[in-house]
Structures are given as structure tokens and as C-alpha cells.
Design a protein around this motif. Structure first.
Motif, PDB file in Angstrom:
ATOM      1  N   MET A  27      53.126  35.898  50.956  1.00  0.00           N
ATOM      2  CA  MET A  27      52.922  35.596  49.532  1.00  0.00           C
ATOM      3  C   MET A  27      52.123  36.711  48.888  1.00  0.00           C
ATOM      4  O   MET A  27      51.090  37.127  49.408  1.00  0.00           O
ATOM      5  CB  MET A  27      52.178  34.258  49.374  1.00  0.00           C
ATOM      6  N   ASN A  28      52.622  37.213  47.785  1.00  0.00           N
ATOM      7  CA  ASN A  28      51.951  38.294  47.058  1.00  0.00           C
ATOM      8  C   ASN A  28      51.965  37.928  45.576  1.00  0.00           C
ATOM      9  O   ASN A  28      53.018  37.881  44.953  1.00  0.00           O
ATOM     10  CB  ASN A  28      52.664  39.618  47.296  1.00  0.00           C
ATOM     11  N   ILE A  29      50.796  37.664  45.017  1.00  0.00           N
ATOM     12  CA  ILE A  29      50.691  37.192  43.636  1.00  0.00           C
ATOM     13  C   ILE A  29      50.298  38.344  42.719  1.00  0.00           C
ATOM     14  O   ILE A  29      49.304  39.031  42.965  1.00  0.00           O
ATOM     15  CB  ILE A  29      49.661  36.052  43.526  1.00  0.00           C
ATOM     16  N   GLN A  30      51.084  38.553  41.679  1.00  0.00           N
ATOM     17  CA  GLN A  30      50.763  39.537  40.640  1.00  0.00           C
ATOM     18  C   GLN A  30      50.197  38.803  39.424  1.00  0.00           C
ATOM     19  O   GLN A  30      50.789  37.840  38.945  1.00  0.00           O
ATOM     20  CB  GLN A  30      52.026  40.317  40.250  1.00  0.00           C
ATOM     21  N   LEU A  31      49.064  39.259  38.936  1.00  0.00           N
ATOM     22  CA  LEU A  31      48.361  38.522  37.887  1.00  0.00           C
ATOM     23  C   LEU A  31      48.929  38.763  36.492  1.00  0.00           C
ATOM     24  O   LEU A  31      48.938  37.854  35.656  1.00  0.00           O
ATOM     25  CB  LEU A  31      46.872  38.883  37.904  1.00  0.00           C
ATOM     26  N   GLN A  32      49.343  39.981  36.206  1.00  0.00           N
ATOM     27  CA  GLN A  32      49.880  40.323  34.889  1.00  0.00           C
ATOM     28  C   GLN A  32      48.943  39.859  33.758  1.00  0.00           C
ATOM     29  O   GLN A  32      49.346  39.226  32.793  1.00  0.00           O
ATOM     30  CB  GLN A  32      51.274  39.705  34.720  1.00  0.00           C
ATOM     31  N   GLY A  33      47.667  40.189  33.942  1.00  0.00           N
ATOM     32  CA  GLY A  33      46.664  39.864  32.928  1.00  0.00           C
ATOM     33  C   GLY A  33      46.084  38.475  33.020  1.00  0.00           C
ATOM     34  O   GLY A  33      45.202  38.112  32.230  1.00  0.00           O
ATOM     35  N   LYS A  34      46.561  37.679  33.978  1.00  0.00           N
ATOM     36  CA  LYS A  34      46.044  36.315  34.127  1.00  0.00           C
ATOM     37  C   LYS A  34      45.060  36.235  35.295  1.00  0.00           C
ATOM     38  O   LYS A  34      44.641  37.252  35.849  1.00  0.00           O
ATOM     39  CB  LYS A  34      47.200  35.336  34.300  1.00  0.00           C
ATOM     40  N   LYS A  35      44.694  35.023  35.698  1.00  0.00           N
ATOM     41  CA  LYS A  35      43.704  34.814  36.747  1.00  0.00           C
ATOM     42  C   LYS A  35      44.222  33.790  37.756  1.00  0.00           C
ATOM     43  O   LYS A  35      45.125  33.017  37.460  1.00  0.00           O
ATOM     44  CB  LYS A  35      42.382  34.311  36.146  1.00  0.00           C
ATOM     45  N   VAL A  36      43.599  33.798  38.933  1.00  0.00           N
ATOM     46  CA  VAL A  36      43.889  32.793  39.951  1.00  0.00           C
ATOM     47  C   VAL A  36      42.665  31.897  40.094  1.00  0.00           C
ATOM     48  O   VAL A  36      41.522  32.386  40.157  1.00  0.00           O
ATOM     49  CB  VAL A  36      44.235  33.435  41.307  1.00  0.00           C
ATOM     50  N   PHE A  37      42.898  30.591  40.123  1.00  0.00           N
ATOM     51  CA  PHE A  37      41.815  29.609  40.193  1.00  0.00           C
ATOM     52  C   PHE A  37      41.869  28.870  41.528  1.00  0.00           C
ATOM     53  O   PHE A  37      42.946  28.593  42.056  1.00  0.00           O
ATOM     54  CB  PHE A  37      41.933  28.620  39.036  1.00  0.00           C
ATOM     55  N   PHE A  38      40.668  28.541  42.029  1.00  0.00           N
ATOM     56  CA  PHE A  38      40.530  27.868  43.319  1.00  0.00           C
ATOM     57  C   PHE A  38      39.554  26.702  43.169  1.00  0.00           C
ATOM     58  O   PHE A  38      38.472  26.873  42.586  1.00  0.00           O
ATOM     59  CB  PHE A  38      39.980  28.817  44.380  1.00  0.00           C
ATOM     60  N   ALA A  39      39.902  25.549  43.710  1.00  0.00           N
ATOM     61  CA  ALA A  39      38.975  24.414  43.714  1.00  0.00           C
ATOM     62  C   ALA A  39      39.254  23.560  44.950  1.00  0.00           C
ATOM     63  O   ALA A  39      40.370  23.559  45.485  1.00  0.00           O
ATOM     64  CB  ALA A  39      39.125  23.571  42.441  1.00  0.00           C
ATOM     65  N   SER A  40      38.250  22.840  45.392  1.00  0.00           N
ATOM     66  CA  SER A  40      38.417  21.976  46.559  1.00  0.00           C
ATOM     67  C   SER A  40      37.492  20.770  46.434  1.00  0.00           C
ATOM     68  O   SER A  40      36.644  20.693  45.542  1.00  0.00           O
ATOM     69  CB  SER A  40      38.104  22.745  47.852  1.00  0.00           C
ATOM     70  N   ASP A  41      37.694  19.835  47.333  1.00  0.00           N
ATOM     71  CA  ASP A  41      36.781  18.704  47.519  1.00  0.00           C
ATOM     72  C   ASP A  41      36.579  17.890  46.238  1.00  0.00           C
ATOM     73  O   ASP A  41      35.448  17.602  45.832  1.00  0.00           O
ATOM     74  CB  ASP A  41      35.441  19.203  48.078  1.00  0.00           C
TER      75      ASP A  41
END
Length: 253
Positions: free
Chosen positions: A1-15
């Protein structure tokens, strides 16, 4: 898996631990989660939900736990807008199967995964059972994930099975609080130790885990960092990667 942001962001949350400790507080938390998802969807290249999203989840052949309808609906809405949502199982919802994949088009990972985001190497997982120590849980996990054990549990009526699981989960949380297991352990942080072990053989720029319920940002060697995402029962913390840096943030209000 290879994610290109193109000006955006990646978000992470858990629990998120939806369902705990009771229906009233869980629904309040669910609304805050929906508010957060609404606020980030316009800038999200992908959203990683890194385990223990539910305090208990078990998929019978024709039944899933009731509740969480608004959250499930929001996940479906995100996918309908072509926003990738990636799920991981945790120690509380490890009995996820293929419901999310079939109904919501959301992949479910049961182990840590490696991927690239804007050329940076990530190792992402919930974190339960990794690193040194915690031998008792590692034995229990082998039992809980055993095909025969899951088959036997499936024969329990859902009302009985869910009640037993909720009882177990509640006792587990109380036990952890009494033993101060959620306190920062310094050099003995076992997920941090795990990251150091991995880094000796393979380089990752970012190690991203949940499970410990403590928001952490710690160095792993000279060019790597370990982030723990914290939890949403009281802290409402999450991670954001904008292509240049990873930050732990807190939902305000």
C-alpha cells in the motif's frame, strides 16, 4: 500500500471502546467521534482506525452486536465519498471477520502492516501482544483466536455471549487501573522496546500503535519515532500526518 496525499492528510485514531462502560456514555462518545470524522473528511486522504474501536465485537453468521448505528453509517458515508478507511482489530474486537469488508468496503487487518505514505515508511498496528512480557495475555490471545474456541463461543446465544464479554472487559479495565498498567513505564514501555527491536533489522520512519491508552511521541534511533495514539474514553487524542511530520493532537471541547 502506497498512499499519495495530494495536499491532504492521513488521520489515525484508536481505542474508541464504543459500548463501554455503559450505553449512555458510549453514545456521548460516539457523537464526539462523528463530530471529529465530519470535521476531517474534507482533508482526509485516508483514515486509519487502529483497534479497540469497539469494546466488544463478535460476528455470528447472521448477527452482529447491536448499537453503533450512527458510527457505522458514517463509515459507510466516508467510503461512499471514496475516502479510504482502514480498520485494525485490537484485543477487545479481535473477533472481527468480513462484515466490514463486505458491507462497508473497509479492509480489516489483524496484524501490523507496512506501508508508504509520501515516501515515508510506516509500521501500523494496534500493539497488543507485541514486544517483551505480557505472557498471560499472549496465551489468552492464542485461546481467543483459536478456531475451536470461536466456534464454541458462536453457539452461545448472543445475549449470553455479549454479556459474558462485557463482564470480562469491565473486569479487565478495573484490573489495569488497580495495577497502574496504563501508566507510562519509561524505558520499560514494551511497545517502545518492540520498535527498537524491529528497527535493528528494518527501518521505519514512523511506528504507529494504540492499545496503551497513553499519547506518546518517542524517538527510535536517529531517524525514527514511535507514536501511541492514546484513547477516546477521556483524552480524545489522534494522530495526523501531513507528508512532512506526524503529530498527536487532541479533539478540543
Amino acid at each position: 500500500m502506497n498512499i499519495q496525499l495530494q495536499g491532504k492528510k492521513v488521520f489515525f485514531a484508536s481505542d474508541f471502546h464504543l459500548g463501554a462502560p455503559d450505553e449512555t456514555s458510549s453514545k456521548k462518545r460516539e457523537k464526539r467521534i462523528l463530530h471529529w470524522l465530519d470535521s476531517i473528511e474534507h482533508e482526509a486522504a485516508a483514515i486509519f482506525l487502529v483497534g479497540d474501536i469497539f469494546d466488544f465485537w463478535f460476528e455470528y453468521n447472521k448477527v452482529i452486536p447491536k448499537g453503533f448505528v450512527r458510527f457505522l453509517g458514517k463509515v459507510a458515508d466516508l467510503r461512499d465519498k471514496n475516502i479510504p478507511v482502514i480498520f485494525f482489530t485490537g484485543n477487545h474486537d479481535l473477533w472481527m471477520q468480513d462484515y466490514f469488508e463486505k458491507e462497508l468496503d473497509v479492509p480489516v487487518h489483524h496484524h501490523p502492516i507496512q506501508l508508504k505514505i509520501e515516501g515515508k515508511n510506516f509500521l501500523i498496528g494496534h500493539g497488543d501482544g507485541l514486544g517483551p512480557g505480557d505472557a498471560q495475555y499472549k496465551i489468552l490471545k492464542q485461546i481467543f483466536t483459536n478456531r475451536i474456541a470461536k466456534w464454541l463461543f458462536r453457539w452461545l446465544h448472543p445475549d449470553i455471549g455479549v454479556w459474558l464479554a462485557q463482564k470480562w472487559s469491565s473486569n479487565s479495565r478495573i484490573s489495569k487501573i488497580q495495577k497502574n498498567e496504563n501508566d507510562f513505564k519509561g524505558e520499560d514501555e514494551w511497545l517502545w522496546q518492540y520498535c527498537h527491536q524491529v528497527e535493528k533489522n528494518q527501518h521505519f520512519d514512523y511506528y504507529v500503535f494504540g492499545h496503551r491508552h497513553i499519547p506518546l511521541d518517542l524517538p527510535v534511533g536517529e531517524k525514527s519515532r514511535y507514536f501511541n495514539l492514546g484513547e477516546w474514553v477521556s483524552q480524545y487524542t489522534y494522530g495526523v500526518f501531513d507528508g512532512k511530520q506526524f503529530e498527536i493532537k487532541s479533539l478540543e471541547g
